[in-house]
Motif scaffolding. Structure first.
Motif, PDB file in Angstrom:
ATOM      1  N   TRP A 213     -30.023 -45.845 -36.285  1.00  0.00           N
ATOM      2  CA  TRP A 213     -30.762 -45.989 -35.030  1.00  0.00           C
ATOM      3  C   TRP A 213     -29.942 -45.487 -33.835  1.00  0.00           C
ATOM      4  N   ASN A 214     -28.651 -45.220 -34.052  1.00  0.00           N
ATOM      5  CA  ASN A 214     -27.795 -44.710 -32.980  1.00  0.00           C
ATOM      6  C   ASN A 214     -27.340 -43.272 -33.211  1.00  0.00           C
ATOM      7  N   GLU A 215     -27.952 -42.573 -34.172  1.00  0.00           N
ATOM      8  CA  GLU A 215     -27.433 -41.255 -34.529  1.00  0.00           C
ATOM      9  C   GLU A 215     -27.836 -40.157 -33.550  1.00  0.00           C
ATOM     10  N   ARG A 216     -28.869 -40.375 -32.746  1.00  0.00           N
ATOM     11  CA  ARG A 216     -29.297 -39.348 -31.793  1.00  0.00           C
ATOM     12  C   ARG A 216     -28.543 -39.521 -30.481  1.00  0.00           C
ATOM     13  N   LEU A 217     -27.669 -38.585 -30.179  1.00  0.00           N
ATOM     14  CA  LEU A 217     -26.852 -38.661 -28.979  1.00  0.00           C
ATOM     15  C   LEU A 217     -27.644 -38.265 -27.739  1.00  0.00           C
ATOM     16  N   VAL A 218     -28.535 -37.289 -27.894  1.00  0.00           N
ATOM     17  CA  VAL A 218     -29.460 -36.877 -26.838  1.00  0.00           C
ATOM     18  C   VAL A 218     -30.810 -36.638 -27.509  1.00  0.00           C
ATOM     19  N   ASP A 219     -31.866 -37.184 -26.941  1.00  0.00           N
ATOM     20  CA  ASP A 219     -33.204 -37.028 -27.526  1.00  0.00           C
ATOM     21  C   ASP A 219     -34.211 -36.932 -26.387  1.00  0.00           C
ATOM     22  N   LEU A 220     -34.459 -35.704 -25.919  1.00  0.00           N
ATOM     23  CA  LEU A 220     -35.291 -35.492 -24.732  1.00  0.00           C
ATOM     24  C   LEU A 220     -36.440 -34.551 -25.052  1.00  0.00           C
ATOM     25  N   ARG A 221     -37.636 -34.918 -24.569  1.00  0.00           N
ATOM     26  CA  ARG A 221     -38.811 -34.087 -24.787  1.00  0.00           C
ATOM     27  C   ARG A 221     -39.626 -33.952 -23.520  1.00  0.00           C
ATOM     28  N   VAL A 222     -40.127 -32.760 -23.296  1.00  0.00           N
ATOM     29  CA  VAL A 222     -41.092 -32.496 -22.228  1.00  0.00           C
ATOM     30  C   VAL A 222     -42.333 -31.957 -22.923  1.00  0.00           C
ATOM     31  N   ASP A 223     -43.393 -32.725 -22.964  1.00  0.00           N
ATOM     32  CA  ASP A 223     -44.568 -32.346 -23.743  1.00  0.00           C
ATOM     33  C   ASP A 223     -45.533 -31.426 -23.003  1.00  0.00           C
ATOM     34  N   ASP A 224     -45.603 -31.548 -21.683  1.00  0.00           N
ATOM     35  CA  ASP A 224     -46.561 -30.727 -20.934  1.00  0.00           C
ATOM     36  C   ASP A 224     -46.113 -30.637 -19.483  1.00  0.00           C
ATOM     37  N   ASN A 225     -45.639 -29.445 -19.076  1.00  0.00           N
ATOM     38  CA  ASN A 225     -45.088 -29.293 -17.738  1.00  0.00           C
ATOM     39  C   ASN A 225     -45.141 -27.822 -17.343  1.00  0.00           C
ATOM     40  N   ASP A 226     -45.348 -27.566 -16.049  1.00  0.00           N
ATOM     41  CA  ASP A 226     -45.395 -26.187 -15.568  1.00  0.00           C
ATOM     42  C   ASP A 226     -44.055 -25.479 -15.706  1.00  0.00           C
ATOM     43  N   ASP A 227     -42.965 -26.247 -15.682  1.00  0.00           N
ATOM     44  CA  ASP A 227     -41.628 -25.662 -15.823  1.00  0.00           C
ATOM     45  C   ASP A 227     -40.802 -26.582 -16.716  1.00  0.00           C
ATOM     46  N   PRO A 228     -41.057 -26.544 -18.030  1.00  0.00           N
ATOM     47  CA  PRO A 228     -40.440 -27.522 -18.933  1.00  0.00           C
ATOM     48  C   PRO A 228     -38.917 -27.452 -19.013  1.00  0.00           C
ATOM     49  N   ILE A 229     -38.338 -26.256 -18.858  1.00  0.00           N
ATOM     50  CA  ILE A 229     -36.877 -26.159 -18.933  1.00  0.00           C
ATOM     51  C   ILE A 229     -36.242 -26.813 -17.705  1.00  0.00           C
ATOM     52  N   LYS A 230     -36.834 -26.604 -16.542  1.00  0.00           N
ATOM     53  CA  LYS A 230     -36.344 -27.265 -15.332  1.00  0.00           C
ATOM     54  C   LYS A 230     -36.447 -28.776 -15.465  1.00  0.00           C
TER      55      LYS A 230
END
Length: 333
Positions: A213-230
């Motif tokens: 349960w602690n193995e993910r050091l970073v877990d980020l998602r952007v599902d719908d956005n005009d500028d998802p990388i930003k």
């Protein structure tokens, strides 16, 4: 009057053409989504951490393309997706099979291999990539030392080279930031011909974790956005700030108020308008007997949201606020 051509119809025509072109092989499963996209899988040669990052003009790309397991490897499966490459690839790499061996075995069994684009990296840094000949132009992949970049349906044929260059030039930075640099490089070079919609950044440890349960050091998602990388960039900075908050909380548990103050202050400086970060900095000040300074900070917080005053009233009961009766009155004024 003719009815407008729907996306569903266009895709049906396209898929039928691909089936004919590839000898009537089954190349598309209706249960699987499309993810024409660009991505990177990579490993930090110093820490051993592994990561996958993706951007696509498709909803919730992180729910289908990116797969990772600490101590095992990471997978990106895209184009006409077969999601089974993710869990099956991780399973086989978990049996100590090298990434190239695993990918070759999975492709051999896949009749739709020519519309797949897949990349894997194992915990030893072995890289394997595949771009089927029927992936939509521009489609390509580039492998290097501890990384692979891959893309399909790009505006031009420079995207992979731009990703690889950005990743290599960012050597020495934390892996998560290097992954983000690669995505930015891809977008600056032209990116997806359709535009932008969703992105994901996933980092796991290079070592198997006895606490999965602690193995993910970073877990980020952007599902719908005009500028998802930003937006992914903002979320990564927020993730880092809350890591400082977590460190502050841990310091409070150990009654190390000097460290707690440092960690909370660091987080607050990163996001000065975040009320949560301001609030716990103020509470730590109060517990350090800097009551007047804490009260001034709290008053400004209460003006923006009175619920924080109510929360302050509840803290003495659980020993998170240790103030005298007079000081307490000042803190909730």
């Amino acid at each position: 009057m003719n009815e407008p051509v729907t996306l569903k119809l266009l895709l049906s025509i396209f898929i039928t053409g691909l089936s004919f072109y590839s000898g009537n092989a089954q190349v598309f499963n209706k249960k699987e989504p499309f993810a024409h996209t660009f991505s990177i899988v990579a490993r930090d040669s110093v820490t051993g951490d592994m990561a996958v990052a993706v951007q696509s003009h498709w909803f919730s790309v992180g729910s289908t393309v990116s797969w990772a397991k600490a101590g095992v490897g990471v997978v990106a499966t895209q184009s006409f997706i077969d999601k089974s490459y993710g869990p099956n690839g991780l399973k086989l790499m978990g049996e100590n099979k090298a990434a190239d061996e695993v990918l070759a075995a999975l492709l051999k069994k896949d009749s739709g291999r020519e519309v797949r684009q897949v990349a894997m990296i194992d915990h030893h840094g072995k890289v394997a990539s595949h771009t089927g000949k029927n992936c939509i132009d521009f489609a390509d992949h580039i492998t290097g030392d501890n990384f692979s970049v891959q893309s399909n349906m790009m505006l031009n044929n420079t995207v992979c080279a731009a990703m690889a260059k950005a990743f290599k030039q960012s050597y020495g930075q934390p892996l998560a930031k290097r992954m983000l640099a690669a995505l930015k490089g891809a977008q600056a070079a032209g990116g997806d011909i359709r535009g932008k919609q969703s992105a994901v950044l996933l980092v796991v440890s290079g070592n198997a974790n006895i606490e999965p349960w602690n193995e993910r050091l970073v877990d980020l998602r952007v599902d719908d956005n005009d500028d998802p990388i930003k937006e992914l960039d903002r979320l990564l900075r927020l993730h880092e700030a809350y890591e400082h908050m977590n460190n502050g909380d841990l310091a409070v548990e150990k009654n190390d108020m000097t460290k707690a103050m440092h960690e909370y202050n660091t987080a607050m400086q990163m996001f000065p308008e975040n009320l949560e970060m301001k609030y716990w900095t103020a509470i730590t000040l109060a517990n350090n007997k800097e009551v007047k300074k804490a009260a001034n900070m709290l008053q400004k917080i209460y003006e923006k949201d009175a619920n924080w005053r109510e929360l302050t009233k509840r803290l003495p009961k659980v020993n998170l606020l240790t103030a005298s009766a007079d000081d307490f009155k000042l803190l909730i004024k």
